[in-house]
Design a protein around this motif. Sequence first.
Motif, PDB file in Angstrom:
ATOM      1  N   CYS A 221       0.850  -1.196   0.000  1.00 21.60           N
ATOM      2  CA  CYS A 221       0.000   0.000   0.000  1.00 21.60           C
ATOM      3  C   CYS A 221       0.885   1.244   0.000  1.00 21.60           C
ATOM      4  O   CYS A 221       1.783   1.381   0.834  1.00 21.60           O
ATOM      5  N   GLY A 222       0.634   2.137  -0.908  1.00 23.40           N
ATOM      6  CA  GLY A 222       1.452   3.342  -1.022  1.00 23.40           C
ATOM      7  C   GLY A 222       0.944   4.509  -0.204  1.00 23.40           C
ATOM      8  O   GLY A 222       1.425   5.635  -0.370  1.00 23.40           O
ATOM      9  N   CYS A 223      -0.013   4.262   0.685  1.00 25.41           N
ATOM     10  CA  CYS A 223      -0.592   5.342   1.494  1.00 25.41           C
ATOM     11  C   CYS A 223       0.454   5.905   2.455  1.00 25.41           C
ATOM     12  O   CYS A 223       0.990   5.185   3.296  1.00 25.41           O
ATOM     13  N   GLY A 224       0.731   7.191   2.339  1.00 22.91           N
ATOM     14  CA  GLY A 224       1.738   7.810   3.188  1.00 22.91           C
ATOM     15  C   GLY A 224       1.183   8.472   4.425  1.00 22.91           C
ATOM     16  O   GLY A 224       1.940   8.858   5.322  1.00 22.91           O
ATOM     17  N   HIS A 225      -0.133   8.613   4.514  1.00 24.60           N
ATOM     18  CA  HIS A 225      -0.741   9.255   5.682  1.00 24.60           C
ATOM     19  C   HIS A 225      -2.221   8.919   5.717  1.00 24.60           C
ATOM     20  O   HIS A 225      -2.868   8.816   4.674  1.00 24.60           O
ATOM     21  N   PHE A 226      -2.751   8.731   6.916  1.00 22.52           N
ATOM     22  CA  PHE A 226      -4.168   8.400   7.070  1.00 22.52           C
ATOM     23  C   PHE A 226      -5.027   9.570   6.607  1.00 22.52           C
ATOM     24  O   PHE A 226      -4.941  10.676   7.143  1.00 22.52           O
ATOM     25  N   ASN A 227      -5.833   9.337   5.598  1.00 20.93           N
ATOM     26  CA  ASN A 227      -6.794  10.326   5.103  1.00 20.93           C
ATOM     27  C   ASN A 227      -8.181   9.703   5.199  1.00 20.93           C
ATOM     28  O   ASN A 227      -8.497   8.762   4.464  1.00 20.93           O
ATOM     29  N   SER A 228      -8.976  10.216   6.093  1.00 20.57           N
ATOM     30  CA  SER A 228     -10.268   9.599   6.389  1.00 20.57           C
ATOM     31  C   SER A 228     -11.180   9.584   5.173  1.00 20.57           C
ATOM     32  O   SER A 228     -11.237  10.547   4.408  1.00 20.57           O
ATOM     33  N   ASP A 229     -11.899   8.470   5.023  1.00 18.57           N
ATOM     34  CA  ASP A 229     -12.910   8.400   3.966  1.00 18.57           C
ATOM     35  C   ASP A 229     -14.283   8.723   4.548  1.00 18.57           C
ATOM     36  O   ASP A 229     -15.310   8.339   4.006  1.00 18.57           O
ATOM     37  N   PHE A 230     -14.292   9.437   5.664  1.00 19.90           N
ATOM     38  CA  PHE A 230     -15.530   9.821   6.341  1.00 19.90           C
ATOM     39  C   PHE A 230     -15.392  11.258   6.835  1.00 19.90           C
ATOM     40  O   PHE A 230     -14.300  11.842   6.808  1.00 19.90           O
ATOM     41  N   LEU A 231     -16.515  11.812   7.284  1.00 21.83           N
ATOM     42  CA  LEU A 231     -16.532  13.167   7.824  1.00 21.83           C
ATOM     43  C   LEU A 231     -17.028  13.144   9.262  1.00 21.83           C
ATOM     44  O   LEU A 231     -17.753  12.233   9.669  1.00 21.83           O
ATOM     45  N   CYS A 232     -16.634  14.132  10.011  1.00 25.26           N
ATOM     46  CA  CYS A 232     -17.099  14.281  11.390  1.00 25.26           C
ATOM     47  C   CYS A 232     -18.610  14.507  11.381  1.00 25.26           C
ATOM     48  O   CYS A 232     -19.128  15.304  10.593  1.00 25.26           O
ATOM     49  N   ALA A 233     -19.331  13.818  12.256  1.00 28.78           N
ATOM     50  CA  ALA A 233     -20.787  13.948  12.303  1.00 28.78           C
ATOM     51  C   ALA A 233     -21.225  15.306  12.828  1.00 28.78           C
ATOM     52  O   ALA A 233     -22.361  15.719  12.607  1.00 28.78           O
ATOM     53  N   ALA A 234     -20.327  16.017  13.515  1.00 23.87           N
ATOM     54  CA  ALA A 234     -20.697  17.305  14.100  1.00 23.87           C
ATOM     55  C   ALA A 234     -20.398  18.488  13.190  1.00 23.87           C
ATOM     56  O   ALA A 234     -21.149  19.456  13.164  1.00 23.87           O
ATOM     57  N   CYS A 235     -19.286  18.425  12.441  1.00 24.51           N
ATOM     58  CA  CYS A 235     -18.886  19.604  11.662  1.00 24.51           C
ATOM     59  C   CYS A 235     -18.674  19.327  10.180  1.00 24.51           C
ATOM     60  O   CYS A 235     -18.367  20.250   9.418  1.00 24.51           O
ATOM     61  N   ASP A 236     -18.792  18.070   9.756  1.00 22.52           N
ATOM     62  CA  ASP A 236     -18.624  17.706   8.341  1.00 22.52           C
ATOM     63  C   ASP A 236     -17.214  17.979   7.820  1.00 22.52           C
ATOM     64  O   ASP A 236     -17.029  18.256   6.633  1.00 22.52           O
ATOM     65  N   ARG A 237     -16.228  17.908   8.699  1.00 21.62           N
ATOM     66  CA  ARG A 237     -14.834  18.035   8.268  1.00 21.62           C
ATOM     67  C   ARG A 237     -14.134  16.696   8.445  1.00 21.62           C
ATOM     68  O   ARG A 237     -14.580  15.843   9.205  1.00 21.62           O
ATOM     69  N   HIS A 238     -13.006  16.539   7.755  1.00 25.22           N
ATOM     70  CA  HIS A 238     -12.283  15.274   7.822  1.00 25.22           C
ATOM     71  C   HIS A 238     -11.589  15.088   9.172  1.00 25.22           C
ATOM     72  O   HIS A 238     -11.253  16.056   9.866  1.00 25.22           O
ATOM     73  N   TYR A 239     -11.363  13.832   9.507  1.00 28.67           N
ATOM     74  CA  TYR A 239     -10.756  13.456  10.783  1.00 28.67           C
ATOM     75  C   TYR A 239      -9.423  14.153  11.012  1.00 28.67           C
ATOM     76  O   TYR A 239      -9.136  14.654  12.110  1.00 28.67           O
ATOM     77  N   GLU A 240      -8.578  14.192   9.987  1.00 33.13           N
ATOM     78  CA  GLU A 240      -7.217  14.708  10.150  1.00 33.13           C
ATOM     79  C   GLU A 240      -7.158  16.205  10.422  1.00 33.13           C
ATOM     80  O   GLU A 240      -6.091  16.732  10.752  1.00 33.13           O
ATOM     81  N   LEU A 241      -8.281  16.900  10.324  1.00 36.26           N
ATOM     82  CA  LEU A 241      -8.319  18.331  10.649  1.00 36.26           C
ATOM     83  C   LEU A 241      -8.616  18.566  12.129  1.00 36.26           C
ATOM     84  O   LEU A 241      -8.624  19.705  12.584  1.00 36.26           O
ATOM     85  N   HIS A 242      -8.863  17.486  12.863  1.00 34.00           N
ATOM     86  CA  HIS A 242      -9.184  17.572  14.288  1.00 34.00           C
ATOM     87  C   HIS A 242      -7.978  17.188  15.146  1.00 34.00           C
ATOM     88  O   HIS A 242      -7.051  16.538  14.683  1.00 34.00           O
ATOM     89  N   GLU A 243      -8.040  17.568  16.415  1.00 34.46           N
ATOM     90  CA  GLU A 243      -7.033  17.174  17.395  1.00 34.46           C
ATOM     91  C   GLU A 243      -7.730  16.834  18.706  1.00 34.46           C
ATOM     92  O   GLU A 243      -8.862  17.260  18.952  1.00 34.46           O
ATOM     93  N   THR A 244      -7.034  16.067  19.548  1.00 35.34           N
ATOM     94  CA  THR A 244      -7.548  15.737  20.875  1.00 35.34           C
ATOM     95  C   THR A 244      -6.903  16.677  21.886  1.00 35.34           C
ATOM     96  O   THR A 244      -5.677  16.805  21.924  1.00 35.34           O
ATOM     97  N   PHE A 245      -7.733  17.341  22.700  1.00 34.56           N
ATOM     98  CA  PHE A 245      -7.235  18.330  23.655  1.00 34.56           C
ATOM     99  C   PHE A 245      -7.549  17.911  25.091  1.00 34.56           C
ATOM    100  O   PHE A 245      -8.647  17.431  25.378  1.00 34.56           O
ATOM    101  N   PHE A 246      -6.579  18.109  25.970  1.00 37.18           N
ATOM    102  CA  PHE A 246      -6.761  17.923  27.409  1.00 37.18           C
ATOM    103  C   PHE A 246      -6.777  19.322  28.025  1.00 37.18           C
ATOM    104  O   PHE A 246      -5.803  20.071  27.906  1.00 37.18           O
TER     105      PHE A 246
END
Length: 331
Positions: A221-246
């Motif tokens: 597989c030549g995939c160099g980075h995870f690119n979601s084939d889905f969108l966030c249910a809350a904002c309709d943006r891709h997963y990789e545009l989000h971050e987890t915050f503490f």
Amino acid sequence: MSDTSGEKKALVPAGKGRGSGRGAGPVPGPSGQSRAMVPRGRGGMNPLEAAAANPIPFKKVGDMLVPEGYTMREVKPADKYDVVSFARAMNDDFAPKLKKLFDYETEAAVEAQKTGIYIGWRCPEFKHDCQRVNRKSRCFCDHLLDEHASYNGKSVRVPCKVGGCPCKAYSWIPNRPEDIGEFWFARRRNFDVTKWRAKCKCKHTHDFHDPNSRRCRTAGCGCGHFNSDFLCAACDRHYELHETFFDTEDSRRQQGLPVGQEWLPFAEMPDLRNIALTGHEEDDSRYLALTQGEGSIPQYVRPAGNDAVVNFGASGSRGGGGGSGFKPVYD
């Protein structure tokens, strides 16, 4: 008519005998079977004739005729013309479904009130969380938050403690299809949510990707980075545009993010908030226990007066913080 070999060949007009064209009869196949458009079944009847000969029996239920062996449910008009009333009218089990959908986020909100540590998944520029994260939420590395190192409200990178796992920082990943709005998966026969994993555009799930570089580890597989084939249910943006915050409560206030009881799902809509907490829209016992009982949510002093700004939470948040997608209607 004769050809060059001297043999005579008769012309058959279209539509007569076994010729082609309108009115031509069925042409036998190689085995002698008919090639009719509607094949005949057992007893010499085609399916249409069989259905006419054996009609489905009906029974009268109220003012309606219902085929025997089928169930029916009357759909009553919504009491109010808003999304909540419409959803309730269309679903007898609206409350239990809603509670189940938000159980993870409700527990995350309650945990945050008790510990003072808020864990949210959002785009960095947002003033709301797309997802509230609790201890049982899965990381991109496929291990739970509980299986990562200890953390606090100022943590930035929380590594995984599972032996052999290279994960250096907890990063929330959708744990079930409902998290990305794909509700139909749960209705599939023998669907097992514990085996479901979010997919990359390379068609491999997140657990086949390196948790640090996000490169696909599948051979070939030549995939160099995870690119979601889905969108966030809350904002309709891709997963990789989000971050987890503490976050801590103070840091969230400084950022204009909802805290305390305002971080509960549907905080601005009491009926739905109660459903998320207890499963019943009239039952506010758990909410009162959280806000007024022993070990209740800390209440900071809010401004009072006619000119005071009331913070219902940032818009756009799913299930709370003012942007649940539902608009309250007041009689």
